[in-house]
Design an enzyme around this catalytic site. Structure first.
Site, PDB file in Angstrom:
ATOM      1  N   HIS A 206     -45.947  39.120  -0.570  1.00 31.90           N
ATOM      2  CA  HIS A 206     -47.124  39.483  -0.970  1.00 31.90           C
ATOM      3  C   HIS A 206     -47.264  39.704  -2.467  1.00 31.90           C
ATOM      4  O   HIS A 206     -48.482  39.845  -3.071  1.00 31.90           O
ATOM      5  CB  HIS A 206     -47.701  40.828  -0.352  1.00 31.90           C
ATOM      6  CG  HIS A 206     -46.805  42.142  -1.073  1.00 31.90           C
ATOM      7  ND1 HIS A 206     -45.810  42.436  -0.821  1.00 31.90           N
ATOM      8  CD2 HIS A 206     -47.376  42.846  -2.118  1.00 31.90           C
ATOM      9  CE1 HIS A 206     -45.367  43.451  -1.578  1.00 31.90           C
ATOM     10  NE2 HIS A 206     -46.169  43.615  -2.347  1.00 31.90           N
TER      11      HIS A 206
HETATM   12  N1  UDP Z   1     -44.515  47.889   5.522  1.00 29.98           N
HETATM   13  C1  UDP Z   1     -45.086  48.257   6.697  1.00 29.98           C
HETATM   14  N2  UDP Z   1     -45.703  47.335   7.374  1.00 29.98           N
HETATM   15  C2  UDP Z   1     -45.736  45.909   6.844  1.00 29.98           C
HETATM   16  C3  UDP Z   1     -45.107  45.606   5.861  1.00 29.98           C
HETATM   17  C4  UDP Z   1     -44.718  46.730   5.194  1.00 29.98           C
HETATM   18  O1  UDP Z   1     -45.053  49.401   7.158  1.00 29.98           O
HETATM   19  O2  UDP Z   1     -46.290  45.217   7.837  1.00 29.98           O
HETATM   20  C5  UDP Z   1     -43.997  48.914   4.789  1.00 29.98           C
HETATM   21  C6  UDP Z   1     -42.275  48.712   4.261  1.00 29.98           C
HETATM   22  O3  UDP Z   1     -41.469  49.256   5.249  1.00 29.98           O
HETATM   23  C7  UDP Z   1     -42.478  49.659   3.164  1.00 29.98           C
HETATM   24  C8  UDP Z   1     -43.741  49.589   2.505  1.00 29.98           C
HETATM   25  O4  UDP Z   1     -44.654  48.894   3.509  1.00 29.98           O
HETATM   26  O5  UDP Z   1     -41.898  50.961   3.319  1.00 29.98           O
HETATM   27  C9  UDP Z   1     -43.658  48.441   1.265  1.00 29.98           C
HETATM   28  O6  UDP Z   1     -44.920  48.047   1.014  1.00 29.98           O
HETATM   29  P1  UDP Z   1     -45.140  46.550   0.244  1.00 29.98           P
HETATM   30  O7  UDP Z   1     -44.278  45.512   0.528  1.00 29.98           O
HETATM   31  O8  UDP Z   1     -46.687  46.456   0.553  1.00 29.98           O
HETATM   32  O9  UDP Z   1     -45.507  47.238  -1.151  1.00 29.98           O
HETATM   33  P2  UDP Z   1     -44.204  47.323  -2.491  1.00 29.98           P
HETATM   34  O10 UDP Z   1     -43.103  48.220  -1.735  1.00 29.98           O
HETATM   35  O11 UDP Z   1     -43.588  46.069  -2.834  1.00 29.98           O
HETATM   36  O12 UDP Z   1     -44.862  48.193  -3.457  1.00 29.98           O
END
Ligand code: UDP
Length: 353
Positions: A206
């Protein structure tokens, strides 16, 4: 003590769930939750409030869908209104989104001290919107909760006074411990998707630098196409939109599902043979659950995972991605307790006076 928490994006709900639970355990603390609306779909927002027992937001700003500048500007104005009304002792923000920066800027100009959870992370890539948000928020903050020694060093290198900085560990590790067993008990996702443990790859994608760039996105998909095991991809709304705009389709090896709740996600992570991701949170969660990870980025803020061998950086290189998919099963090094002892939430709450 009154604390205004500003959150708006999926990973912030998960992090805030940990700290909010600890805040509720402490006497004399009132937490006012402001949801900016950055993520608004039921499966990107509501599901986390329900599953993780986060209190319903006191304010819902409904701001999202615009450009970074539009969103940040509108959020600052709306958060300022809330702060003027609530007059809190602290403004609490998480990680690195536009909601984080907007909260920090609104508060610091009203002389309300800012506490920043996940302070000090750096990719050193200023082209990432998240990097700008992190740096500016850290410099506006009065209390900086760093998850690692690397983050502490990054803040020292930028001249931030050490007495403001506390290495408390990572709240996401607290979340993984607290919700890990719950996921095993309540999630039915493996059965629903007819997956066997270690019989599939989990992929998430993403980041703006990947999905807004047609060449990078196409190259990553080409790499994933070679997988012998099925790939499960909970598709982020941003990625879905870009795939349509670019006229790209996902390879047959990829089974697309809608974004899932945290408990289903933990279950998918625990039982994957390999995780391929550009998410910050998912990189760490792979190591919490001892699943090898390849990161679809050129650099990472979570450098200790790469140094320990638990994670490998692939960039958007189709050949490298394809080779690592073919090597699934090779041993990885998992260094224990890279991210604290699972008590980051308690430490954060005890520092806020
Ligand atoms: N996550 C979730 N469902 C999904 C994809 C990700 O619950 O379909 C959770 C994942 O386990 C983690 C968090 O969302 O705890 C990560 O979010 P994201 O990847 O959107 O953002 P980033 O961590 O890159 O800021």
């Amino acid at each position: 003590m009154k604390i205004v928490t500003v959150i708006g994006a999926r990973p912030q709900f998960i992090k805030a769930a940990v700290v909010s639970r600890k805040l509720r355990e402490r006497e004399g603390v009132q937490e006012i939750i402001v949801h900016t609306g950055q993520h608004f779909d039921a499966n990107m927002s509501d599901v986390f409030f329900d599953e993780l027992d986060i209190p319903q937001p006191n304010y819902h700003l409904g701001i999202g869908g615009g450009t970074h500048g539009q969103n940040t500007g509108r959020m600052i104005e709306a958060i300022e209104g809330v702060l003027l009304q609530e007059k809190p002792e602290w403004l609490l923000v998480y990680s690195d989104t536009d909601s984080t920066l907007a909260g920090a800027l609104a508060a610091v100009k009203l002389h309300i001290p800012v506490a920043h959870v996940e302070a000090g992370l750096r990719s050193f890539n200023r082209a990432m919107p998240e990097e700008i948000n992190r740096v500016l928020t850290d410099h506006a903050a009065e209390l900086l909760f760093a998850p690692t020694e690397t983050a502490v060093r990054n803040l020292a290198n930028e001249g931030i006074k050490s007495e403001k900085v506390h290495n408390v560990g990572d709240v996401m590790y607290d979340a993984a411990l607290y919700y890990g067993d719950k996921a095993e008990q309540s999630s039915k996702i493996l059965k629903q998707l007819q997956l066997t443990s270690k019989g599939f790859v989990l992929a998430t994608l993403h980041r703006q630098e990947n999905v807004d760039d047609r060449t990078r996105l196409a190259s990553i998909l080409q790499g994933l196409a070679s997988s012998a095991k099925p790939i499960v991809m909970p598709l982020h709304p941003r990625t879905r939109k870009r795939l349509q705009e670019f006229g790209l389709s996902l390879p047959a090896s990829v089974k697309v599902i809608d974004p899932v709740g945290y408990l289903d996600m933990v279950m998918l992570e625990k039982h994957a043979a390999l995780i391929a991701t550009d998410s910050g949170g998912v990189q760490k969660e792979s190591s919490f659950h001892k699943v090898p990870c390849i990161t679809l980025r050129d650099e990472t803020e979570w450098v200790e995972l790469v140094e320990s061998g638990a994670n490998r950086l692939m960039g958007a290189d189709a050949q490298k991605i394809s080779t690592s998919l073919a090597e699934i099963g090779n041993a990885n090094n998992f260094v224990k307790l890279l991210y604290g002892q699972g008590d980051a939430g308690a430490k954060i709450v005890s520092e806020m006076q």
